[in-house]
Each structure stands twice: as C-alpha cells, then as structure tokens.
Design a protein around this motif. Structure first.
Motif, PDB file in Angstrom:
ATOM      1  N   ALA A 113       0.829  -1.206   0.000  1.00 14.73           N
ATOM      2  CA  ALA A 113       0.000   0.000   0.000  1.00 14.73           C
ATOM      3  C   ALA A 113       0.865   1.258   0.000  1.00 14.73           C
ATOM      4  N   ALA A 114       1.910   1.250   0.824  1.00 15.65           N
ATOM      5  CA  ALA A 114       2.782   2.421   0.900  1.00 15.65           C
ATOM      6  C   ALA A 114       3.510   2.650  -0.418  1.00 15.65           C
ATOM      7  N   ASN A 115       4.042   1.584  -1.008  1.00 13.72           N
ATOM      8  CA  ASN A 115       4.830   1.733  -2.234  1.00 13.72           C
ATOM      9  C   ASN A 115       3.996   2.168  -3.431  1.00 13.72           C
ATOM     10  N   LEU A 116       2.757   1.681  -3.522  1.00 14.33           N
ATOM     11  CA  LEU A 116       1.905   2.104  -4.635  1.00 14.33           C
ATOM     12  C   LEU A 116       1.615   3.596  -4.557  1.00 14.33           C
ATOM     13  N   ALA A 117       1.283   4.058  -3.346  1.00 16.07           N
ATOM     14  CA  ALA A 117       0.996   5.485  -3.171  1.00 16.07           C
ATOM     15  C   ALA A 117       2.237   6.327  -3.451  1.00 16.07           C
ATOM     16  N   ILE A 118       3.382   5.856  -2.974  1.00 14.00           N
ATOM     17  CA  ILE A 118       4.624   6.605  -3.145  1.00 14.00           C
ATOM     18  C   ILE A 118       5.049   6.623  -4.618  1.00 14.00           C
ATOM     19  N   ALA A 119       4.876   5.496  -5.310  1.00 11.89           N
ATOM     20  CA  ALA A 119       5.276   5.427  -6.718  1.00 11.89           C
ATOM     21  C   ALA A 119       4.515   6.456  -7.552  1.00 11.89           C
ATOM     22  N   VAL A 120       3.221   6.570  -7.323  1.00  7.81           N
ATOM     23  CA  VAL A 120       2.408   7.547  -8.062  1.00  7.81           C
ATOM     24  C   VAL A 120       2.867   8.962  -7.750  1.00  7.81           C
ATOM     25  N   ALA A 121       3.072   9.239  -6.456  1.00 10.64           N
ATOM     26  CA  ALA A 121       3.476  10.583  -6.046  1.00 10.64           C
ATOM     27  C   ALA A 121       4.843  10.953  -6.637  1.00 10.64           C
ATOM     28  N   LYS A 122       5.785  10.023  -6.622  1.00 13.50           N
ATOM     29  CA  LYS A 122       7.130  10.298  -7.152  1.00 13.50           C
ATOM     30  C   LYS A 122       7.098  10.557  -8.662  1.00 13.50           C
ATOM     31  N   PHE A 123       6.286   9.775  -9.367  1.00 15.47           N
ATOM     32  CA  PHE A 123       6.231   9.947 -10.819  1.00 15.47           C
ATOM     33  C   PHE A 123       5.622  11.299 -11.185  1.00 15.47           C
ATOM     34  N   VAL A 124       4.610  11.719 -10.445  1.00 13.92           N
ATOM     35  CA  VAL A 124       4.025  13.043 -10.666  1.00 13.92           C
ATOM     36  C   VAL A 124       5.074  14.125 -10.410  1.00 13.92           C
ATOM     37  N   ALA A 125       5.873  13.930  -9.335  1.00 17.80           N
ATOM     38  CA  ALA A 125       6.922  14.900  -9.024  1.00 17.80           C
ATOM     39  C   ALA A 125       7.971  14.949 -10.125  1.00 17.80           C
TER      40      ALA A 125
END
Length: 325
Positions: free
Chosen positions: A15-27
């Motif tokens: 759950a943490a990695n999926l949320a973080i992956a999306v946020a990082k790619f947007v950044a």
C-alpha cells in the motif's frame, strides 16, 4: 514466522509503495528530477516485489501431488529469489543508468517543491511500512540480532520486506540530499550523484537477498534449538536409546523433514520397535510442530564401529557424528 504476520507486513509495504510510486512519478513530471524518476521506478519495483511475495505465499499452500510429494512450500523461496532479481535489475541498474545520464547531461530542477514535498511524504509512508515490518518481525525474532534474524530466518517474507523498506528509507534520504544539493548549488549533477547512490544501495541489498534466498532454495537444516528438541524427543531411554545420526531439511518455512537412524535394543521384537518409532514420531511432532515428514530407521548401535569414525557415505550431505550397524 506466522503467515499472517508476514502477510500483514507485505500488504502494508504494498500500500505504501503504490501510493509513493504515483506521487514520485508526478513529481518527476513536474520537476524533471532524475532522482524522482529513479525513486518512482524503485517504488514500482517494490510494489511488484510485494505482489510476488503474496503470489508465492498463495502457491505454497497447494496440496502435495504424486509429482511433488513434499508439497509446494519452497514456492515462497523461489518468489523471494525473484524479488532479489527484480530489485537488482529494475531498481538498481535502472537507477545507476539514470544517475549516469544525469551526471553526463545535468539540468536544473524545476518546481523544486514537488520533489521535496513528495520525498517528505514518501519518508513518512515508508516509515509506517518499516515500523509494521519491525513490529511483526519482533514477534518471532526473539533474542536474535537483526543481522542473525535476516541470515537465519526460514520464512523469507519478513527479511525481504525489512531490507526493502530499509533500502527505500535510505534511498529517499539520498534522493532528498541529492535534490537539496542540486537546488542549493544550482548544479543538477548532485541530483545524478544521489541517483547513483540509490542504485548502488539497491544492488547491495539485492545481492544480500539473493545470497540468503539461494541458501534457502538449496535446502537448510532446522535451527540448533529445533534440532536439540528433536533429538531429546526421539530418545526415551527405554526402547530408543540414542540417535545414531540425523538429518533435517526445511521443505518450506513451516514444514520440516526429519530423517534419523535410531538405536534400539537387539532383542526387541518388530512390534516393539514399530511401537517405539510411532511413539518417537508423536514426541517429535509435539516438541517441534513443523516437523511434518518424519522417517526413523531402527538400527543396533555398535560402539566399535562408532569409535572408528563417521562414514560420509552413510548419510548424504556430509560426515555424520556417529555411525552404527
């Protein structure tokens, strides 16, 4: 390690990695930071890794078949080994490539607040995941050091998640450092250096995971404490007088094979020996519940033969402590 404990840690990390992956790619899209791209791929790879661990746990529960009479417990080791390969290739090698390209062709980071904000969010999320993995590991770690726990754990999931989360946290700090230095100096090379460091870190963790899971795939014996319990359970001092030699092997994290040659009295009848073996098997399962496949061979202990030394061919896998006829 309980299956539920491992699953809880895996789901928290997923759950943490999926949320973080999306946020990082947007950044990355808004800032052009190579550290952000490397970290987004890293988090995506970690998400895939957790999916592999969950899949391995599901496949390992299949019933034994004539072709696989000992079941599918080692599926968990196979998928854990695949995780190390994914972490090495998709995570580490990609990050090194991106870092090299950024150092070779540096450019200024745009919209700095995107990568910095996402990194702070990611550190918080990874800390939650890491905390869950530590909490679940402490339930089974006992008095072992963390190094010994990772090296000697028979269930691969928690060590894998622990090392992944540790690598993710350190990687995020490296990414934040690279981005911060790039912003402070106006030189995008620092962003590339941070990305390179992330790649080296991921490869190091992947190598450690590969080495540990390779050992499990090859087949590891039970731990010393379990071996001592099994030996004590076999000998009853009446019909079974000693363990001549014994081998144990993990068929899976929660399934152990025990094969032993045991000493019985020379004048015991076949019925008495069979009854003694059945009783010994019951005592073994009571002492070590994961000992599910047990083979006990009765023999007459010969002190003279034992004094001559062990015969390496008497039991596959190396020298045995004693020998008997």
């Amino acid at each position: 390690m309980s299956a539920s404990g491992g699953t809880k840690a895996i789901v928290a990390a997923l759950a943490a990695n999926l949320a973080i992956a999306v946020a990082k790619f947007v950044a990355f899209l808004f800032s052009g930071s190579s550290s952000m791209l490397a970290e987004s791929v890293h988090s995506l790879a970690d998400s895939g890794n957790q999916g592999l661990l969950l899949l391995g746990g599901k496949k390992a529960k299949r019933e034994a078949t004539p072709q696989h009479p000992f079941g599918y417990g080692r599926e968990r080791y196979i998928y854990a080994f695949l995780v190390s390969i994914v972490l090495f290739s998709v995570g580490g090698m990609f990050a090194i490539y991106e870092g090299y390209e950024k150092i070779k062709h540096p450019h200024e980071i745009e919209h700095w607040y995107w990568p910095v904000g996402v990194l702070v969010f990611a550190i918080i999320a990874e800390t939650f995941s890491f905390r869950t993995a530590i909490k679940e590991s402490n339930l089974t770690r006992g008095k072992q050091s963390w190094k010994d726990f990772v090296r000697h754990a028979k269930a691969p999931e928690l060590p894998v998640v622990l090392l992944e989360d540790l690598g993710a946290l350190v990687g995020l700090i490296l990414a934040l450092g690279g981005v911060s230095l790039a912003l402070a100096t106006g030189d995008g090379v620092w962003d590339g250096i941070g990305t390179l460091c992330i790649g080296v870190l991921l490869i190091a963790i992947a190598i450690i995971l590969a080495a540990e899971t390779k050992s499990l795939l090859l087949g590891e014996a039970a731990g010393l404490e379990a071996v001592e319990k099994i030996e004590a359970a076999i000998v009853d001092g009446d019909k079974v007088t000693r363990v001549i030699h014994m081998r144990t092997l993990h068929l899976g994290p929660e399934e152990l094979l025990v094969a032993a040659k045991i000493a019985v009295e020379h004048d015991d009848t076949a019925t008495e020996i069979a009854t003694a073996i059945d009783a010994a098997e019951s005592r073994i399962r009571a002492a070590v519940p994961i000992a599910r496949v047990i083979y006990l061979e009765p023999d007459i202990y010969n002190q003279a033969e034992a004094a001559r030394g062990a015969d390496p061919e008497a039991s596959p896998g190396g020298p045995v402590p004693t020998a008997g006829h």
